[in-house]
Design a protein around this motif. Structure first.
Motif, PDB file in Angstrom:
ATOM      1  N   ALA A   1       0.859  -1.187   0.000  1.00  0.00           N
ATOM      2  CA  ALA A   1       0.000   0.000   0.000  1.00  0.00           C
ATOM      3  C   ALA A   1       0.893   1.234   0.000  1.00  0.00           C
ATOM      4  CB  ALA A   1      -0.909   0.001   1.231  1.00  0.00           C
ATOM      5  N   HIS A   2       0.439   2.302  -0.669  1.00  0.00           N
ATOM      6  CA  HIS A   2       1.264   3.491  -0.868  1.00  0.00           C
ATOM      7  C   HIS A   2       0.548   4.748  -0.373  1.00  0.00           C
ATOM      8  CE1 HIS A   2       4.148   1.313  -3.474  1.00  0.00           C
ATOM      9  NE2 HIS A   2       3.072   0.631  -3.842  1.00  0.00           N
ATOM     10  N   LEU A   3       1.346   5.645   0.171  1.00  0.00           N
ATOM     11  CA  LEU A   3       0.865   6.947   0.630  1.00  0.00           C
ATOM     12  C   LEU A   3       1.785   8.023   0.073  1.00  0.00           C
ATOM     13  CD1 LEU A   3      -0.803   8.854   2.530  1.00  0.00           C
ATOM     14  CD2 LEU A   3       0.868   8.322   4.318  1.00  0.00           C
ATOM     15  N   LEU A   4       1.180   9.116  -0.390  1.00  0.00           N
ATOM     16  CA  LEU A   4       1.936  10.254  -0.923  1.00  0.00           C
ATOM     17  C   LEU A   4       1.420  11.520  -0.255  1.00  0.00           C
ATOM     18  CD1 LEU A   4       3.837  11.580  -3.040  1.00  0.00           C
ATOM     19  CD2 LEU A   4       1.907  11.524  -4.639  1.00  0.00           C
ATOM     20  N   PHE A   5       2.306  12.268   0.375  1.00  0.00           N
ATOM     21  CA  PHE A   5       1.905  13.548   0.969  1.00  0.00           C
ATOM     22  C   PHE A   5       3.036  14.551   0.798  1.00  0.00           C
ATOM     23  CE2 PHE A   5       3.977  11.162   4.334  1.00  0.00           C
ATOM     24  CZ  PHE A   5       4.734  12.087   5.024  1.00  0.00           C
ATOM     25  N   SER A   6       2.706  15.820   0.963  1.00  0.00           N
ATOM     26  CA  SER A   6       3.680  16.889   0.780  1.00  0.00           C
ATOM     27  C   SER A   6       4.134  17.446   2.127  1.00  0.00           C
ATOM     28  CB  SER A   6       3.081  18.030  -0.058  1.00  0.00           C
ATOM     29  OG  SER A   6       2.782  17.587  -1.362  1.00  0.00           O
ATOM     30  N   VAL A   7       5.385  17.825   2.176  1.00  0.00           N
ATOM     31  CA  VAL A   7       5.953  18.456   3.369  1.00  0.00           C
ATOM     32  C   VAL A   7       6.457  19.834   2.989  1.00  0.00           C
ATOM     33  CG1 VAL A   7       7.868  18.390   5.015  1.00  0.00           C
ATOM     34  CG2 VAL A   7       6.583  16.310   4.513  1.00  0.00           C
ATOM     35  N   GLU A   8       6.101  20.817   3.785  1.00  0.00           N
ATOM     36  CA  GLU A   8       6.553  22.186   3.511  1.00  0.00           C
ATOM     37  C   GLU A   8       8.037  22.311   3.822  1.00  0.00           C
ATOM     38  OE1 GLU A   8       5.810  26.555   5.287  1.00  0.00           O
ATOM     39  OE2 GLU A   8       3.995  25.371   4.944  1.00  0.00           O
ATOM     40  N   CYS A   9       8.745  23.017   2.938  1.00  0.00           N
ATOM     41  CA  CYS A   9      10.207  23.090   3.044  1.00  0.00           C
ATOM     42  C   CYS A   9      10.730  24.449   3.509  1.00  0.00           C
ATOM     43  CB  CYS A   9      10.847  22.770   1.694  1.00  0.00           C
ATOM     44  SG  CYS A   9      10.467  21.117   1.080  1.00  0.00           S
ATOM     45  N   ARG A  10       9.879  25.429   3.727  1.00  0.00           N
ATOM     46  CA  ARG A  10      10.375  26.780   4.023  1.00  0.00           C
ATOM     47  C   ARG A  10      11.393  26.779   5.159  1.00  0.00           C
ATOM     48  NH1 ARG A  10       5.425  27.311   1.908  1.00  0.00           N
ATOM     49  NH2 ARG A  10       4.849  29.183   0.707  1.00  0.00           N
ATOM     50  N   ARG A  11      11.065  26.133   6.249  1.00  0.00           N
ATOM     51  CA  ARG A  11      11.959  26.121   7.416  1.00  0.00           C
ATOM     52  C   ARG A  11      13.021  25.040   7.317  1.00  0.00           C
ATOM     53  NH1 ARG A  11      11.160  31.124   9.029  1.00  0.00           N
ATOM     54  NH2 ARG A  11       9.051  31.555   9.786  1.00  0.00           N
ATOM     55  N   ARG A  12      12.878  24.158   6.356  1.00  0.00           N
ATOM     56  CA  ARG A  12      13.812  23.041   6.239  1.00  0.00           C
ATOM     57  C   ARG A  12      14.963  23.333   5.273  1.00  0.00           C
ATOM     58  NH1 ARG A  12      11.680  18.101   8.195  1.00  0.00           N
ATOM     59  NH2 ARG A  12       9.500  18.227   8.859  1.00  0.00           N
ATOM     60  N   LEU A  13      14.824  24.376   4.445  1.00  0.00           N
ATOM     61  CA  LEU A  13      15.890  24.718   3.507  1.00  0.00           C
ATOM     62  C   LEU A  13      17.063  25.352   4.251  1.00  0.00           C
ATOM     63  CD1 LEU A  13      13.795  26.214   0.562  1.00  0.00           C
ATOM     64  CD2 LEU A  13      14.879  23.970   0.662  1.00  0.00           C
ATOM     65  N   ALA A  14      18.201  25.346   3.636  1.00  0.00           N
ATOM     66  CA  ALA A  14      19.390  25.965   4.227  1.00  0.00           C
ATOM     67  C   ALA A  14      19.951  26.991   3.238  1.00  0.00           C
ATOM     68  CB  ALA A  14      20.436  24.905   4.559  1.00  0.00           C
ATOM     69  N   PRO A  15      19.848  28.295   3.554  1.00  0.00           N
ATOM     70  CA  PRO A  15      19.162  28.835   4.729  1.00  0.00           C
ATOM     71  C   PRO A  15      17.645  28.778   4.566  1.00  0.00           C
ATOM     72  CG  PRO A  15      19.910  30.622   3.324  1.00  0.00           C
ATOM     73  CD  PRO A  15      20.437  29.363   2.702  1.00  0.00           C
ATOM     74  N   PRO A  16      16.902  28.833   5.682  1.00  0.00           N
ATOM     75  CA  PRO A  16      15.440  28.822   5.590  1.00  0.00           C
ATOM     76  C   PRO A  16      14.928  30.084   4.913  1.00  0.00           C
ATOM     77  CG  PRO A  16      16.159  29.279   7.837  1.00  0.00           C
ATOM     78  CD  PRO A  16      17.386  28.905   7.069  1.00  0.00           C
ATOM     79  N   ILE A  17      13.740  30.008   4.343  1.00  0.00           N
ATOM     80  CA  ILE A  17      13.125  31.172   3.714  1.00  0.00           C
ATOM     81  C   ILE A  17      11.907  31.584   4.535  1.00  0.00           C
ATOM     82  CG2 ILE A  17      13.968  30.479   1.450  1.00  0.00           C
ATOM     83  CD1 ILE A  17      11.187  29.605   0.718  1.00  0.00           C
ATOM     84  N   PRO A  18      11.458  32.838   4.411  1.00  0.00           N
ATOM     85  CA  PRO A  18      10.358  33.320   5.258  1.00  0.00           C
ATOM     86  C   PRO A  18       9.087  32.504   5.078  1.00  0.00           C
ATOM     87  CG  PRO A  18      11.469  35.155   4.183  1.00  0.00           C
ATOM     88  CD  PRO A  18      12.011  33.910   3.552  1.00  0.00           C
ATOM     89  N   GLN A  19       8.355  32.363   6.168  1.00  0.00           N
ATOM     90  CA  GLN A  19       7.093  31.633   6.118  1.00  0.00           C
ATOM     91  C   GLN A  19       6.104  32.313   5.171  1.00  0.00           C
ATOM     92  OE1 GLN A  19       6.618  28.665   7.554  1.00  0.00           O
ATOM     93  NE2 GLN A  19       4.650  28.546   6.500  1.00  0.00           N
TER      94      GLN A  19
END
Length: 452
Positions: free
Chosen positions: A300-318
């Motif tokens: 069985a498979h699941l696909l979802f999205s994760v927000e990357c703003r705070r996870r990037l290096a450097p992070p970008i504004p929300q």
């Protein structure tokens, strides 16, 4: 039941926006040939149509115009780059030349039923949503809105924004800015308006040329011909319904998942266990049990999205206006259908999220191919998030009585997640299914709650 259009307005930014051209980043390009994110916000409004058009409508128009001053890219269109290089860009003329279409309508449908959580024909909700205008030159508008009044009963605000323009975080920042400006126009403090959007696309680095490579891959796929036609016969009637996981239920699930996984190398107790994790797992377990396409499958498979703003290096504004999502892929044995299915699924989802700590952009050049390879497997996918606070959207009418992410019906197996409407409801799960499968899903959901 009928929805009658009373007026169509073109709302420009006020004061006039500067306009300009913005590039598509590699986060935007995969959404280029998809469609809009579509939500309907329902509010009690026990007043006649005449009061709405005389008092509330002018405030809604004025505040939409004020919101568009900051969100001016939504005034524009996506067009091929004029350099002939095959790319695409956002183009917003600004000033008085650009505008967002606002449809004003009246409906005699049952407001209480439409704004409830029970199964409803999803087509009835589409009558409350605007279509994005298209042109013959291949460009398309990015945003449209519709306000529908139910005389003496309620009001529905429908907002459609093409996914290539922004993700859900930006979508909700825009809608809350519109709502906040409406409250300011009614005399509330300017603090009701969220911070303005951050428009500098240069903060999304693309040293590997992912945007161009992804677009080339999409063109190659399109050149292979159209997708196969749907099965013969009339399509099944789709209904939409909502299901709530209370805070107590979520806490109980988290405790069980942690207890089961504490001694396991891949257990959720060691990696990641959140309300989002267990809500996805619960919905996935229920959906897998009613999905006839799962018969005979081993995985069985699941696909979802994760927000990357705070996870990037450097992070970008929300407040960054655009897409900043990466896909997450989860795969488990079809033992998901067993008694411990929710716990198994939650552990796998938690491990996938924890794995992002090793590099949020790892494998980015293979995301599109992997997504397409999963389509025949009919994975469950997820839209929305409890983090976006959709029930905090107040146009001066208080909290919405219901918010529906209608566009989840475009992809079979998609569920929506939002925070609960009140203090007791922790997470609200929206589902679109054929009628018979919705009955099965509801039964599985109820049975699952009894086991907690």
């Amino acid at each position: 039941m009928a929805t009658k259009v009373l007026d169509r307005l073109t709302v420009a930014a006020s004061p006039p926006a500067l306009g300009g051209v913005l590039p598509l980043t590699f986060f935007d390009v995969p959404w280029l040939f998809t469609g809009p994110v579509e939500r309907v916000f329902f509010y009690p409004y026990p007043h006649p149509v005449e009061q709405f058009t005389a008092h509330l409508l002018p405030s809604l128009v004025f505040s939409l115009s004020a919101a568009l001053h900051s969100f001016y890219p939504l005034l524009g269109r996506v067009r091929p780059c004029p350099d002939g290089g095959g790319g695409y860009e956002f183009c917003s003329s600004g000033g008085d030349a650009g505008g967002v279409e606002l449809t004003v309508a009246e409906s005699d449908d049952d407001f209480e039923e439409l704004s409830g959580g029970g199964p409803r024909d999803v087509a009835r909700l589409y009558a409350l949503l605007p279509q994005l205008p298209r042109t013959e030159d291949g460009t398309f508008s990015l945003a449209a809105a519709q306000v529908t009044v139910f005389a003496g009963r309620g009001l529905a605000v429908g907002v459609s924004i093409h996914h290539v323009a922004c993700d859900d975080s930006s979508y909700m920042n825009f809608v809350k800015t519109w709502a906040g400006q409406c409250r300011v126009a009614a005399g509330e403090d300017a603090a009701a308006v969220p911070p303005p959007p951050f428009l500098d696309r240069g903060v999304v680095a693309d040293p590997e040329g992912l945007a161009g490579r992804t677009l080339d891959e999409m063109r190659q796929l399109a050149s292979n011909g159209p997708p196969p036609p749907p099965p013969p016969g009339p399509p099944p009637k789709l209904v939409i319904a909502s299901f709530a996981l209370t805070h107590d239920c979520i806490d109980g699930l988290k405790q069980r998942v942690v207890a089961k996984g504490a001694a396991s190398e891949n257990g959720c107790g060691r990696v990641h266990c959140s309300a989002f994790t267990v809500a996805c797992a619960f919905a996935w377990a229920c959906l897998a049990r009613v999905d006839g396409s799962c018969t005979g499958k081993k995985r069985a498979h699941l696909l979802f999205s994760v927000e990357c703003r705070r996870r990037l290096a450097p992070p970008i504004p929300q407040e960054y206006l655009g897409n900043c999502l990466r896909p997450c892929f989860v795969e488990v044995d079809m033992g998901l259908l067993g008694a411990d299915g929710v716990l198994t699924a939650a552990a796998a989802i938690g491990a996938s999220i924890k794995g992002l700590d090793d590099g949020v952009l790892d494998g980015a050049d293979g995301w599109l191919h992997k997504i397409l390879s999963l389509v025949p497997e009919r994975p469950m996918s997820v839209g929305g998030s409890p983090r976006y606070g959709v029930y905090d959207t107040d146009f001066g009418l208080g909290r919405p009585s219901k918010v529906e992410l209608v566009s989840i019906d475009k992809t079979p197996g998609t569920v929506s997640l939002a925070e609960g409407r009140d203090a007791q409801a922790g997470i609200e799960i929206g589902v679109v299914l054929p009628e018979a499968e919705m009955v099965q899903f509801s039964s599985c959901f109820s049975d699952g709650l009894k086991q907690q």
